[in-house]
Design a protein around this motif. Structure first.
Motif, PDB file in Angstrom:
ATOM      1  N   LEU A   1       0.959  -1.132  -0.001  1.00  0.00           N
ATOM      2  CA  LEU A   1      -0.216   0.041   0.013  1.00  0.00           C
ATOM      3  C   LEU A   1       0.992   1.237   0.060  1.00  0.00           C
ATOM      4  N   MET A   2       1.919   1.233   0.743  1.00  0.00           N
ATOM      5  CA  MET A   2       2.522   2.432   1.047  1.00  0.00           C
ATOM      6  C   MET A   2       3.537   2.464  -0.496  1.00  0.00           C
ATOM      7  N   THR A   3       3.718   1.699  -0.925  1.00  0.00           N
ATOM      8  CA  THR A   3       4.522   1.858  -2.196  1.00  0.00           C
ATOM      9  C   THR A   3       3.452   2.301  -3.397  1.00  0.00           C
ATOM     10  N   ALA A   4       2.355   1.826  -3.173  1.00  0.00           N
ATOM     11  CA  ALA A   4       1.177   2.501  -4.361  1.00  0.00           C
ATOM     12  C   ALA A   4       0.579   3.823  -3.859  1.00  0.00           C
ATOM     13  N   PHE A   5       0.822   4.149  -2.698  1.00  0.00           N
ATOM     14  CA  PHE A   5       0.027   5.585  -2.235  1.00  0.00           C
ATOM     15  C   PHE A   5       1.397   6.303  -1.802  1.00  0.00           C
TER      16      PHE A   5
END
Ligand SMILES: O=C1O[C@H](COP(=O)(O)O)[C@@H](O)[C@H](O)[C@H]1O
Length: 424
Positions: free
Chosen positions: A134-138
């Motif tokens: 998630l962190m990578t995508a957001f």
């Protein structure tokens, strides 16, 4: 007059109830496409959504074959997932794949974010790894605190659970993690990961899908007593909003006040009921009124009194700020799990989760420092200085104290007529 700040009070949920499963499905598809178009036309250019398992995926079948769906722009996450192999019938991915993904090859597998099957026996590592996805995508300035999904599609269990957030469970108090895990789910399988409330509350739109008589009682409870059940604790900050897509069975309300409209005005394709919750005895006003008017123009409308007002906005349960519900210490120094340490050592990804977490904490720390460094005075000193200022500064708006103003200093004196300049 100073402009009033936008309200942070959560908007009332909107409920649509449809006569048939096909209508529900097709209106839900319209709704998803609208959310997709808004997201894709924004500067992000992609549509980031979270999907649940259970009965929800089946209702997504009206999306199949719709030319407006830009599958290549979709970035799919799971609102919750059971820790079982992805080919297991218990897996939420499996259900979504059966009902939707496998039927739309345009949606590339790499954009469907599944759990790491290698970590099935290590729920903590697995939830950390999913949080990292998630962190990578957001990754971006606006999502340092929490990711903002364009849309979260949720189901509601007969006990009012949503995602894997079950009534009375400690995870309901999780306020720090994006993704949390549990190994005592009352509904099998017991080990799962789930998005947390702060993430759900941060979403642009949250849509619940609940159908069938089995959901009737719990839906009534969710709407009448917001904040009691896990599903009704999700109250996104405006402009985020919660929408319920239900069928008439689930939405059947004995106590609802019905405002019947001439049946002739209801086209068959529009046989939706819009049900708004409003505090008992209050009149429908503002935004709700506009929604009601719109609904009235297209079909029936139900205005359902809320049995309790106000109380539901209070936070429920306390959070020990230093410990997450998964019992990890977070007081300024992070205890990195083994998976994190491995990531740090390999230092492969630029946005490795530990780096992002560290960045979040560093920024927070910086804000706290700035606060701390702001000059402070005692309240008594501040009051004395204010009194002194008032005594020594002429206030022309109080002529009874400060006497009449010389004309040239009067800001309200009429402007001299006859042009914009003075010829000397
Ligand atoms: O266990 C779960 O249950 C909920 C509700 O499922 P439903 O079959 O009653 O709609 C679901 O939303 C969640 O994703 C799932 O893991």
């Amino acid at each position: 007059m100073a402009e009033s700040a936008p309200s942070t009070k959560p908007l009332a949920p909107v409920l649509y109830a449809f006569e048939t499963a096909d209508q529900l499905s097709s209106r839900l598809a319209d709704f998803i496409i609208k959310a997709q178009d808004e997201a894709v036309s924004s500067k992000k250019g992609v549509f980031r959504l979270a999907i649940s398992g259970g009965s929800l995926p089946k209702t997504l079948n009206a999306l199949i074959g719709r030319p407006e769906v830009k599958w290549d722009k979709w970035r799919v996450f799971f609102a919750d997932e059971r820790l079982v192999p992805l080919h297991s019938e218990d897996s939420n991915f499996y259900t979504c794949n059966e009902e939707l993904f496998s039927k739309v090859p345009e949606l590339k597998r790499e954009y469907i974010h599944t759990i790491d099957e290698k970590l099935l026996r290590e729920p903590e590592e697995l939830s950390d790894e999913y949080e990292k996805q998630l962190m990578t995508a957001f990754a971006g300035k606006d999502s340092v605190a929490f990711p903002r999904f364009d849309l979260v599609l949720l189901g509601m269990g007969p006990d009012g659970h949503t995602c894997s957030l079950f009534p009375g469970h400690a995870l309901l108090n999780e306020e720090l993690r994006w993704v949390a895990w549990l190994d005592d789910s009352p509904k099998p399988p017991p080990t799962r990961i789930t998005l947390t409330f702060p993430v759900l509350r941060h979403a642009h739109r949250v849509a619940f899908v609940a159908s069938g008589a089995g959901k009737q009682e719990v839906l009534a409870q969710a709407l009448d007593h917001p904040g009691e059940l896990p599903c009704s604790k999700i109250k996104p900050a405006p402009p985020g909003q919660v929408f319920w897509f239900t069928d008439l069975e689930a939405a059947k309300q004995d106590k609802a006040t019905t405002y019947p409209l001439p049946a002739a005005r209801v086209p068959n394709s529009e046989r939706a009921l819009l049900l708004c919750t409003v505090p008992r005895d209050s009149t429908v006003c503002g935004r709700q009124a506009r929604l009601c008017e719109r609904a009235a123009a297209s079909g029936h409308i139900l205005v359902r009194p809320q049995t309790r007002s106000g109380a539901d906005d209070r936070p429920t349960g306390r959070v020990d700020k230093r410990t997450t519900a998964n019992n990890r210490k977070v007081d300024n120094t992070l205890t990195f799990s083994r998976a994190h340490q491995a990531q740090r050592i390999s230092a492969g990804s630029k946005h490795s989760m530990s780096e992002l977490k560290l960045r979040r904490l560093t920024e927070h720390n910086q804000r706290l420092r700035e606060d701390l460094e702001r000059p402070r005075v005692r309240v008594s000193e501040a009051s004395a200085s204010l009194i002194q200022y008032c005594k020594s500064t002429r206030d022309h708006l109080c002529p009874s104290i400060w006497g009449p103003l010389p004309k040239n200093e009067d800001p309200y004196a009429p402007v001299a007529q006859g042009g914009c300049c003075t010829i000397m």
